[in-house]
Design an enzyme around this catalytic site. Sequence first.
Site, PDB file in Angstrom:
ATOM      1  CG  HIS A 421      43.705  46.618  20.549  1.00 34.47           C
ATOM      2  ND1 HIS A 421      42.458  46.082  20.297  1.00 34.47           N
ATOM      3  CD2 HIS A 421      43.604  47.954  20.323  1.00 34.47           C
ATOM      4  CE1 HIS A 421      41.643  47.047  19.912  1.00 34.47           C
ATOM      5  NE2 HIS A 421      42.318  48.183  19.911  1.00 34.47           N
ATOM      6  CB  CYS A 752      40.291  30.477  60.405  1.00 40.10           C
ATOM      7  SG  CYS A 752      41.209  29.009  60.926  1.00 40.10           S
TER       8      CYS A 752
END
Length: 796
Positions: A421, A752
């Site tokens: 919930h 990279c």
Amino acid sequence: MELTDNQIIRFNDLGRGDVAQVGGKNASLGEMVRHLGARGVDVPPGFATTSRAYWQFVDAGGLREVVAGALGAMHKGKATLAETGKALRDAFLKADWPEHTAAAIRAEYEALCNRIGRENVDVAVRSSATAEDLPDASFAGQQETFLNIRGADALLDACRRCYASLFTDRAISYREAKGFDHLKVALSVGVQVMVRSDIGGSGVMFSIDTETGFEGVVVIDAAWGLGETVVQGIVDPDEYQVFKPLLAKEGTVPIVEKRLGAKTHKMIYARAGEGTTRTVPTSKAERVGFVLSESEIVQLARWACVIEDHYGCPMDIEWAKDGDTGALFIVQARPETVQSRREAGAYRSYSVTGQGRKLVTGLSIGDAAVAGNVCLLDSPRDIDRFVDGSILVTGNTDPDWVPIMKRAAAIVTDRGGRTSHAAIVSRELGLPAIVGAGSATHVLHDQQEVTVSCAEGDQGFVYEGTAQILEEMLDPAAVPETRTQVMLNLANPAAAFRWWRLPADGVGLARMEFVINNHVRIHPMALIHFDTLQDADAKAQITALTAGHDDKAEYFVDRLSRGLARIAAALYPKPVIIRMSDFKTNEYADLIGGAQFEPHEENPMIGFRGASRYTSPRYREGFALECRAIRRLREEMGFDNVVVMIPFCRSVAEADRVLAVMAEEGLERGRNGLQVYVMAEIPSNIVLAPAFAERFDGFSIGSNDLTQLTLGVDRDSETLAELFDEQDPAVKWMIGHVIAAAKDAGAKIGLCGQGPSDHPEFARFLVECGIDSISVTPDSFIRVKEQVARAERDRP
């Protein structure tokens, strides 16, 4: 078959066009029974009372006037919400059924018993409001569900209680906030044959990642017993994630996440005379065991895809496993109401710096971060103590907490999973939340200044004090197209799905060592040689972490392959280049059990690292586990977009040895389309580039190490920091030379490193050299893409 003035309709006569009659839940159940049974989706049979039955109940008891009068008094300030709700519920519970309505329910229940072949069959009785599950209102948990109801009298009582639950305090306040007319919302009751999940398991699944909106996965939560414990957040469930695009690929099992939940309790049938259900502790075996097998996980994921395909939108689905037969069933399905409404264009990216000590860790809900004061509450009855804008900390939430949650800046709960919930309502309210934190209510205290961060992936953190939070707007739709590929550097599997909307050309660098450090945590040689491990504390930690794995080495392969799979899935089918582990010896030694297997080195940066480790007797067995993880990733899970990269390969002879060892472990270059790259980060890689190009499919320039070794500057030295420059002429010569050599040899080449992110002129230099790809961190992707586009426009 319709009965008695259209007051009751069987599921197989319903469809999703019947929401006005039977509400969203029941209409959806009918839709699945009618249309998806032929596609293999099993839904237990049942029937629904209609809105007409509700209004006849209301009118027979004179309840319209009661409702209007009570709400009118509340609006005038003559009665509180609590007083109003109690008065209305009492009125509904005292009202008598119209005789023809009660007779119709009794008759249809008896018919259901006959269809099943059991007297007084046990049923689930669920509320289904005619305004629920709308795109802008989930009504999550607003009305009641009653399980293990047996007999017609008990069924009528449960139906009456469902009607009364339309006027709980939380339901009244929710309709008030959403602007729904209380006298225009009716209630249907769904009556469905129970699945014996009390002796099996149950849970919730979404056909979309509920945190990032990533459409490529099904997320499944699972717990022992009846499913209310998962929905209510009473337990920390198992969590599984399945990559949808590979489910149709024959022979693959694309489960990219299997997280064991604590599952400390379960809800089961009550004993005779004790009500209908009770919650009991789980056994030790249940706590350390997964609720679902891999075949069951895949079956549920396939059903989720079928349901999503039929409805044409992401779905929120409840499932149950019968403990007697082992069969799986779908017991509810509704449209997912948060990510499906999320803006698909620009989105916010949050980063946290200057954070204090880490206090609490749990599952992150959302991707934001906030700082504020803790408000620790035990019960929603303490609402008067709550300070608006505080961070709500509590054990777990249910719908009674919604009025407080709406006033919070963030939420932290001890218990619950991603489908609890607290998680569902936090998403709907747009609040960052951390659920399943375990000890938050014990560690944190009232008025404590903390920072709640959900911006770091699947795990959320509560930090001491007020950190600096940077919010940045990213608009993928505004990114220019480029000939040069711009890829992402990713390391953290938990955060990989955050970036799926970026139009990147793949992952140029996925750091295996980060996954080992954070998801595996144990040195592979300590797992292989566990029996001879001398560190007693390390042995205890390994025993705890590998619970459920009879083969400790399998733990390494399982955790590593699934962590890498999340990165491989984020941009599938675009290429994902995974660099084999590139720890230094001191970093390997810091892994659990690692100290026993690592030599002490004065300069680990240029010591026993990279390719030299992989064929050495000191680590050859550990490298074999890395290879097994990659092979599982590509061949068993199906991620054939994965490219392997070898770091710190000093010589051509070393390259030959590594490739031979990989082939022995089933990773043969060219077999099943496998490509193998090498890092270009050592001057020897540049000087002998043509020879390396004969052995590898591509190069990735590691500009940090290349700068360090070209200039002879320790990249971590503060004293020499001014000399460390990726744009030094010597370094640029190296980069330009290796790009040209790769082009001549027909090999792919990329870079990279952070340089292009920080320096536009460096990105321009790479484009001018003709580099194939540049790989950058996600937060700098758009900036680099724009720099590359400008450089390409200016290039002749």
